[in-house]
Design an enzyme around this catalytic site. Structure first.
Site, PDB file in Angstrom:
ATOM      1  NE  ARG A 155      40.277  39.199  41.725  1.00 25.58           N
ATOM      2  CZ  ARG A 155      39.787  38.918  42.923  1.00 25.58           C
ATOM      3  NH1 ARG A 155      39.306  37.706  43.186  1.00 25.58           N
ATOM      4  NH2 ARG A 155      39.761  39.831  43.864  1.00 25.58           N
ATOM      5  CB  SER A 337      39.375  44.494  46.614  1.00 24.67           C
ATOM      6  OG  SER A 337      39.357  45.210  45.421  1.00 24.67           O
ATOM      7  CG  ASP A 356      47.496  43.464  44.483  1.00 28.24           C
ATOM      8  OD1 ASP A 356      46.748  43.923  45.364  1.00 28.24           O
ATOM      9  OD2 ASP A 356      47.184  42.479  43.794  1.00 28.24           O
TER      10      ASP A 356
END
Ligand SMILES: Nc1ncnc2c1ncn2[C@@H]1O[C@H](COP(=O)(O)OP(=O)(O)OP(=O)(O)O)[C@@H](O)[C@H]1O
Ligand SMILES: O=C([O-])CC(=O)C(=O)O
Ligand SMILES: [Ca+2]
Ligand SMILES: [Mn+2]
Length: 637
Positions: A155, A337, A356
């Site tokens: 990202r 993460s 998640d």
């Protein structure tokens, strides 16, 4: 070889009288027999035969056309269903005679062509599209679809923008530490127009209509318009898949993503600092993606949306994994993460609710998604069998390397990126809890991968300590894993997901404290990182040990052992735990250089303190006492 062939021919000629003649005159006709018509899942048996079926179909096309409408021209594009390249398909018949308008001066070139819509295609159809048209798409030896996400393999938080308007100016968290970098409505519209024009210039686009949130009362309808089969299959796996009936009655989406990731934004557009832009407009209920094809942007963009919508309904949105034991005991796994949310929530002895993104409402927990997104680097069959086995037909594997002939994936290969990923539907995990909802959590586990190697493998937390660590959101990863030893890099990300939250962290923290208090949940801090020294001298804690620790939390046995308090962080640590060597439970024991241990511990404590400074002026909920307790729950030195 030729002997067998002769034999086969002979047998055939013996039977010839019994063989029906082929029901086709040409090879094209023969191919057309291959595919049964009217069994596509999104058509009921009488759809298109009766009037209401046709009407619904027409409304659906109009809705998609409206989604794709340019805002500077008058109408949406002419959309038609089906792949322009497939000549023998029934879908090729344009069901939009009502749209045959005569071009006028106000109509642009793009309104003169049809945009073919590939609507909620099946995984098999998406495989074919990907392999035919998208470079870097391959079937792996286990049947997964290997894809490349392009120049971006993760990202781009610096390129995220959120429209600041009357609605969001006071509601959202802006400024230092916030992930919400502002843009104005006009610049959003510039990017939206750019994305829509790009999508309309293509022969075909993929449209996914799907749901978020297994809690039916708080389900959100999303539409994803994208240019790649990879993106469509990724979202097919990651969002909740509607039944044919639900799809038929889908109606208007609550939120729409325009993913024009292959096309850059214009750097001269106000607020743009690179050619990548990921833009959220809450008022318009839209998101635009330009300049990145990393599919995780869509998943996490929708998560940001949920972090806005759910708290408004008194529902807490969580960057956490979640599973449930046979007795209905639910655990949440928070963590940044790579700290182990997916790995540890996927537990062969428990039911998986999700890996998640979750919601915690008055009724309990619910998964937001319909799939999992697992890290693949160094994935091994014996350590993570359920994830390993989920990588099969239908699963998208991103940026992995495989051998040229058998297409066997080498999970150790980081040639493309370290962030290799697999996206699979949640039901690919055998012990999934369907629907993905559960009762109120009993344990709240905060995961930190501490590459400094000073946090204990497990600590029991008081409520104020839980809140302190939740707001801090600590992990420490190693910057470059290849060229020699590098200093671990401490990361603090509020609520273990600062990149996705929309409101001030203390809002989520207050909700979490209230829920944990009301439902008597216990907080735990689990270090899935280093032991026996920092990165370079110690080692990452064995996954099998971490699993034993997690088992003892789930079973409740860890509540009934002896504890001692650590210095500086004041953490309660068990002195014994079955299946884990006692000496590793206190990290001090595992360091041969005690002075180095103390120094590293202090260094980390200072980083915690510095990070928390931004939060000291805020009150957590209505409770002054709790706020004071939280401030006192950090390291003391
Ligand atoms: N002791 C350990 N505990 C947990 N994970 C470990 C441990 N040792 C190694 N690992 C590895 O660390 C990684 C954890 O990644 P995981 O996919 O669970 O992260 P995540 O928290 O779900 O992150 P994201 O939010 O990015 O998906 C896995 O590759 C796992 O094999
Ligand atoms: O969003 C991603 O790319 C992966 C992920 O789950 C995270 O970073 O938390
Ligand atoms: Ca994950
Ligand atoms: Mn995540």
């Amino acid at each position: 070889m030729s002997a067998t062939k002769d034999k086969a021919t002979m047998e055939n000629s013996d039977d010839e009288a019994n063989i029906e003649p082929v029901k086709a005159n040409t090879i094209d006709e023969l191919h057309s027999l291959q595919r049964k018509k009217n069994v596509t899942p999104n058509k009921s048996k009488n759809d298109l035969d009766d009037y209401s079926g046709q009407e619904r179909h027409k409304q659906q096309l109009e809705s998609i056309s409206a989604s794709l409408a340019s805002l500077t021209r008058e109408t949406g594009p002419k959309v038609v269903r089906g792949d322009p390249a497939l000549r023998t398909q029934t879908q090729r018949v344009a069901h939009v005679p009502h749209q045959r308008i005569t071009p006028t001066i106000a109509v642009s070139d793009s309104a003169l062509k049809f945009t073919h819509v590939l609507y909620n295609l099946s995984p098999a159809e998406l495989y074919e599209q990907a392999i035919k048209y998208e470079k870097g798409s391959f079937v792996t030896s286990t049947g997964a679809l290997a894809t490349l996400s392009g120049a971006k393999t993760g990202r781009c938080p610096k390129d995220k923008r959120v429209v600041k308007d009357d609605l969001t100016e006071n509601d959202l968290w802006w400024g230092k530490g916030s992930p919400n970098i502002e843009m104005d409505e006009h610049s959003f519209m510039v990017n939206r127009e750019r994305a829509v024009d790009y999508l309309n210039s293509l022969d075909k686009v993929f449209v996914n209509d799907q749901f978020l949130n297994w809690d039916l009362e708080n389900r959100i309808k999303v539409r994803i318009v994208s240019a790649r089969a990879y993106h469509s299959l990724f979202m097919h796996n990651m969002c909740i898949r509607p039944t044919p009936e639900e799809l038929e009655n889908f109606g208007t989406p609550d939120f729409t993503i325009y993913n024009a990731g292959q096309f850059p934004c214009n750097r001269y557009t106000h607020y743009m600092t690179s050619s990548t832009s990921v833009d959220i407009n809450l008022a318009r209920k839209e998101m635009v993606i330009l300049g990145t094809q990393y599919a995780g942007e869509m998943k996490k963009g929708l998560f940001s949306l949920m972090h806005y919508l759910m708290p408004k309904r008194q529902i807490l949105s969580l960057h956490s994994g979640c599973n449930m034991g046979k007795d209905g005991d639910v655990a949440l796994f928070f963590g940044l993460s790579g700290t182990g949310k997916t790995t540890l929530s996927t537990d062969h002895n428990r039911y998986l609710i999700g890996d998640d993104e979750h919601c915690w409402s008055e009724d309990g927990v619910s998964n937001i998604e319909g799939g999992c997104y697992a890290k693949c680097i160094d994935l091994s069959k014996e350590k993570e069998p359920d994830i390993w086995n989920a990588i099969k037909f239908g699963t998208v594997v991103e940026n992995v390397v495989f051998d040229d002939h058998f297409r066997v994936v080498d999970y150790e290969d980081k040639s493309v990126t370290e962030n290799t990923r697999a996206a699979y539907p949640i039901e690919y995990i055998p012990n999934v809890k369907l629907p993905c909802v559960g009762p109120h959590p009993k344990n709240v586990i905060l995961l930190a991968c501490d590459a400094f190697g000073v946090l204990p493998p497990v600590s029991k937390l008081s409520l104020s300590q839980t809140m302190y660590h939740f707001i801090s959101g600590y992990t420490a990863l190693v910057a470059g894993t290849e060229e020699g030893i590098k200093e671990p890099q401490a990361t603090f990300s509020a609520c273990f997901g600062a990149a996705f939250i929309m409101l001030h962290p203390t809002k989520y923290a207050a909700m979490l404290a209230e829920k944990m208090q009301n439902h008597g949940a216990t907080g735990w801090l689990v270090n899935t990182g280093w032991s026996g020294g920092s990165y370079g001298s110690g080692n990452r804690i064995k996954l099998s040990y971490t699993r034993k620790i997690i088992d003892a939390i789930h079973s409740g046995s860890l509540l009934n052992v002896e504890y001692k308090k650590t210095e500086i962080f004041g953490l309660e640590i068990p002195t014994e735990l079955e299946g884990v060597p006692s000496e590793i439970l206190d990290p001090e024991n595992t360091w041969s250089d005690k002075a180095a241990y103390k120094e590293t511990l202090l260094k980390l404590a200072r980083l915690f303190k510095k990070n928390f400074e931004t939060f000291t002026d805020y009150k957590i909920g209505e409770d002054n006492k709790l706020t004071e307790d939280i401030l006192a729950a950090g390291p003391i030195f």
